[in-house]
Design a protein around this motif. Structure first.
Motif, short mmCIF file in Angstrom:
data_model
loop_
_atom_site.label_atom_id
_atom_site.label_comp_id
_atom_site.label_asym_id
_atom_site.label_seq_id
_atom_site.Cartn_x
_atom_site.Cartn_y
_atom_site.Cartn_z
N THR A 130 0.84 -1.21 0.00
CA THR A 130 0.00 0.00 0.00
C THR A 130 0.87 1.25 0.00
O THR A 130 0.58 2.23 -0.71
N LEU A 131 1.94 1.24 0.79
CA LEU A 131 2.85 2.38 0.83
C LEU A 131 3.51 2.57 -0.53
O LEU A 131 3.64 3.71 -1.02
N LEU A 132 3.91 1.48 -1.16
CA LEU A 132 4.53 1.58 -2.49
C LEU A 132 3.55 2.09 -3.53
O LEU A 132 3.92 2.86 -4.43
N GLU A 133 2.29 1.66 -3.43
CA GLU A 133 1.27 2.19 -4.35
C GLU A 133 1.15 3.69 -4.19
O GLU A 133 0.99 4.42 -5.19
N GLY A 134 1.22 4.18 -2.95
CA GLY A 134 1.16 5.62 -2.71
C GLY A 134 2.34 6.36 -3.31
O GLY A 134 2.23 7.56 -3.63
N MET A 135 3.46 5.66 -3.50
CA MET A 135 4.64 6.27 -4.13
C MET A 135 4.58 6.16 -5.65
O MET A 135 5.45 6.68 -6.34
N GLY A 136 3.55 5.44 -6.16
CA GLY A 136 3.38 5.35 -7.61
C GLY A 136 3.68 3.99 -8.20
O GLY A 136 3.58 3.81 -9.42
N MET A 137 4.01 3.03 -7.37
CA MET A 137 4.31 1.70 -7.91
C MET A 137 3.03 1.03 -8.40
O MET A 137 1.98 1.14 -7.77
N LYS A 138 3.16 0.31 -9.49
CA LYS A 138 2.04 -0.45 -10.04
C LYS A 138 2.41 -1.93 -10.09
O LYS A 138 3.55 -2.29 -10.36
N TYR A 139 1.42 -2.76 -9.80
CA TYR A 139 1.61 -4.20 -9.88
C TYR A 139 0.26 -4.84 -10.14
O TYR A 139 -0.80 -4.24 -9.91
N ALA A 140 0.29 -6.06 -10.64
CA ALA A 140 -0.94 -6.80 -10.92
C ALA A 140 -0.97 -8.08 -10.10
O ALA A 140 0.06 -8.74 -9.94
N ILE A 141 -2.15 -8.39 -9.57
CA ILE A 141 -2.33 -9.65 -8.86
C ILE A 141 -2.75 -10.71 -9.86
O ILE A 141 -3.72 -10.52 -10.62
N GLU A 142 -2.01 -11.80 -9.89
CA GLU A 142 -2.26 -12.86 -10.88
C GLU A 142 -3.13 -13.95 -10.23
O GLU A 142 -2.69 -14.64 -9.31
N GLY A 143 -4.34 -14.10 -10.69
CA GLY A 143 -5.20 -15.17 -10.18
C GLY A 143 -5.76 -14.88 -8.81
O GLY A 143 -5.76 -13.73 -8.33
N ASP A 144 -6.25 -15.93 -8.16
CA ASP A 144 -6.89 -15.81 -6.86
C ASP A 144 -5.92 -16.11 -5.73
O ASP A 144 -4.85 -16.69 -5.93
N GLU A 145 -6.33 -15.72 -4.53
CA GLU A 145 -5.59 -16.10 -3.33
C GLU A 145 -5.59 -17.61 -3.17
O GLU A 145 -6.53 -18.30 -3.59
N TYR A 146 -4.55 -18.13 -2.52
CA TYR A 146 -4.51 -19.55 -2.16
C TYR A 146 -3.76 -19.66 -0.83
O TYR A 146 -3.34 -18.64 -0.27
N VAL A 147 -3.62 -20.86 -0.31
CA VAL A 147 -3.01 -20.98 1.01
C VAL A 147 -1.68 -21.73 0.93
O VAL A 147 -1.46 -22.55 0.03
N SER A 148 -0.83 -21.43 1.89
CA SER A 148 0.46 -22.09 2.01
C SER A 148 0.28 -23.55 2.39
O SER A 148 -0.81 -23.99 2.77
N ALA A 149 1.37 -24.31 2.34
CA ALA A 149 1.32 -25.73 2.69
C ALA A 149 0.98 -25.95 4.17
O ALA A 149 0.60 -27.06 4.55
N ASN A 150 1.09 -24.89 4.99
CA ASN A 150 0.67 -25.06 6.39
C ASN A 150 -0.84 -25.00 6.55
O ASN A 150 -1.37 -25.18 7.66
N GLY A 151 -1.54 -24.72 5.45
CA GLY A 151 -3.00 -24.69 5.46
C GLY A 151 -3.59 -23.43 6.05
O GLY A 151 -4.82 -23.32 6.18
N LYS A 152 -2.75 -22.45 6.38
CA LYS A 152 -3.23 -21.26 7.08
C LYS A 152 -2.88 -19.95 6.37
O LYS A 152 -3.73 -19.06 6.21
N THR A 153 -1.63 -19.80 5.96
CA THR A 153 -1.13 -18.51 5.48
C THR A 153 -1.64 -18.20 4.08
O THR A 153 -1.54 -19.03 3.17
N ARG A 154 -2.20 -17.00 3.89
CA ARG A 154 -2.76 -16.58 2.60
C ARG A 154 -1.64 -16.12 1.66
O ARG A 154 -0.79 -15.32 2.04
N LEU A 155 -1.68 -16.63 0.42
CA LEU A 155 -0.66 -16.30 -0.57
C LEU A 155 -1.29 -15.70 -1.82
O LEU A 155 -2.44 -16.03 -2.17
N ILE A 156 -0.51 -14.86 -2.50
CA ILE A 156 -0.89 -14.35 -3.82
C ILE A 156 0.34 -14.34 -4.71
O ILE A 156 1.47 -14.42 -4.23
N ASP A 157 0.11 -14.22 -6.03
CA ASP A 157 1.18 -14.00 -7.00
C ASP A 157 1.02 -12.58 -7.55
O ASP A 157 -0.10 -12.17 -7.88
N ILE A 158 2.13 -11.84 -7.63
CA ILE A 158 2.04 -10.48 -8.16
C ILE A 158 3.07 -10.29 -9.27
O ILE A 158 4.13 -10.92 -9.27
N THR A 159 2.74 -9.44 -10.23
CA THR A 159 3.67 -9.05 -11.28
C THR A 159 3.94 -7.56 -11.15
O THR A 159 3.00 -6.74 -11.17
#
Length: 510
Positions: free
Chosen positions: A341-370
């Motif tokens: 969020t702070l980087l977006e405020g500085m002007g950075m742009k990125y794209a989220i690829e696909g949907d959220e998924y979870v780590s192998a621990n079954g708990k932690t939320r993960l995303i892919d970004i470009t």
């Protein structure tokens, strides 16, 4: 052989083994000897024949005396290159060390899946091996199997390895249930100024632990009649302080309430692992933890530590300063939201690829970004860290190299550590304009016209990586000397960046 020569040869063998990413136990197996024999060799306490040296050289695939060296490892970076491609965030250093210490609680076999194979983990496994714990990396994997002895032999502890990591302090919580009296070497790790251990000791006094620090050791005594009779209020919302309190609470057959607990990522990983041990924990991810411990843990358990938000931030910063489009996969978004969020405020742009998924621990939320290359502007307000869910304390240094890239003036306030901000002035050698305002604050003027330089790596992990990232951006050939501190926290960072198009070579001075 003289004692001095044996010591020097032992150091060469130890460094060659670490370079091959072998534990003492694995080298011992290749030599058909014991782990304790390898420990004696590395400590210079074992006479060596030429035949033995030849066997060690063969096992390590190097001529120990001729090639292996105690001279520091350096990086040569050809900068100014664009990066591209995809890269996965690997599992967390800080979760790894917490889970390794948690394994001391279990009398059964603990298997940590996809563990970070980093120097910090190597130091801890060396300490574990020396006190009787059997550890082995499972074939063709980064899975570490840990089997404890019937009784830990603390007198045999590898003090050299123990003093090179602050993690040794986290043995206090697991060991207080197993000894009435013991001692541990004073903790080491990054050079970040004086860091008091008093918050740890204050938290553990509720379990009868009394510690006196003198002559390079923590001398611990335990009164088993003392157990928590009221909530433990941590005087510091520290990650390792919270973890030590959790270790102690896990083997207390009663309820422990911990206030002002850290809810950070590595603490959450530890909680999830303790739950697999049969410990009940309410409030994971909050500052109040209610722990119902068990009298004994004796079962075969496996756990998958989650991905490292600090490595994710490292890769984002690399993309920003090299003006590159890369896809960073397996980003633990819950622990990166403020930074992005702070980087977006500085002007950075990125794209989220696909949907959220979870780590192998079954708990932690993960995303892919470009990431998307483009100019940034300095933020209007200063940048400062806060305990989770604020900007991560370990991610603050990366904003120094980002601020040097951005247009305008940025102030960073690193209020947690006494002298970490000072190391950020090393960016000036590469063309940045970093002004030290006081030991905790720097003002950075951008954009920077980067230039190649030769720099000695700072003795603190994150500032050292910040210098490496600036060298990726600087046209020409730069040299970063003595990168052991980077290997403490990152696995094959140079190799993985090279796969994205960087040009980094490792070398030693002859």
């Amino acid at each position: 052989m003289t004692d001095d020569y044996l010591s020097r040869v032992g150091t060469l063998i130890r460094d060659a083994r670490r370079h091959k990413k072998l534990t003492q136990s694995e080298l011992a197996e290749a030599l058909q000897t014991s782990q304790s024999a390898v420990a004696r060799i590395e400590q210079g306490k074992q006479n060596l024949s030429l035949e033995t040296l030849a066997r060690i050289s063969e096992a390590l695939d190097t001529e120990v005396v001729a090639v292996a060296s105690s001279t520091p490892l350096n990086l040569r970076i050809k900068g100014g290159r664009k990066l591209s491609g995809e890269i996965d965030v690997r599992t967390s250093k800080n979760a790894a060390v917490a889970c390794l210490c948690a394994a001391l609680l279990n009398k059964g076999r603990t298997t940590l899946r996809n563990l970070a194979r980093i120097e910090e983990v190597n130091r801890i496994t060396e300490v574990l091996n020396s006190i009787g714990v059997k550890t082995q990396w499972l074939p063709d994997s980064s899975d570490l199997e840990i089997v404890p002895p019937a009784q830990f032999d603390l007198a045999a502890m590898d003090e050299t390895a123990a003093r090179r990591t602050r993690t040794i302090l986290m043995f206090l919580g697991p060991l207080l249930h197993q000894f009435d009296e013991f001692q541990l070497p004073n903790a080491g790790g990054c050079d970040l100024g004086s860091r008091t251990v008093e918050p740890h000791l204050f938290a553990l006094r509720a379990f009868g632990l009394d510690v006196v620090a003198s002559h390079g050791y923590y001398h611990a005594k335990v009164d088993p009649s003392i157990r928590p009779h009221k909530p433990i209020i941590l005087t510091e919302r520290g990650d390792t302080v919270t973890e030590n309190a959790l270790f102690a609470a896990a083997l207390y057959d009663g309820e422990t309430v911990i206030h002002n607990a850290s809810p950070n990522y590595m603490v959450q990983d530890l909680c999830f692992m303790l739950e697999k041990f049969g410990v009940q924990i309410d409030g994971v991810g909050t500052t109040t933890l209610r722990v119902r411990g068990v009298p004994e843990i004796n079962q075969d358990v496996e756990y998958h530590p989650s991905e490292d938000p600090i490595e994710a931030m490292t890769l984002v910063a690399a993309a920003v300063v090299t003006e590159s489009e890369i896809t960073i996969r397996r980003v633990p978004i819950e622990f990166m939201e403020i930074e992005l969020t702070l980087l977006e405020g500085m002007g950075m742009k990125y794209a989220i690829e696909g949907d959220e998924y979870v780590s192998a621990n079954g708990k932690t939320r993960l995303i892919d970004i470009t990431t998307k290359p483009g100019p940034l502007k300095a933020p209007k307000d200063k940048i400062h860290p806060m305990p989770f869910p604020g900007l991560n304390i370990d991610n603050l240094p990366f904003f120094a190299v980002i601020a040097a890239y951005a247009e305008g003036s940025t102030t960073l306030h690193d209020w947690v550590y006494e002298n970490r901000a000072i190391y950020l002035t090393e960016l000036n050698a590469l063309g940045a304009r970093v002004h030290l305002m006081d030991p905790h604050r720097v003002m950075i003027e951008g954009p920077t016209k980067w230039r190649a330089a030769e720099v000695m790596s700072p003795p603190a992990l994150r500032p050292a990586v910040v210098i490496l990232l600036a060298m990726l951006a600087a046209p020409g050939v730069s040299v970063l000397r003595n990168i052991y501190v980077i290997d403490r926290g990152y696995e094959e960072l140079d190799t993985r960046l090279n796969k994205l198009g960087a040009a980094i070579q490792t070398f030693r001075d002859i």
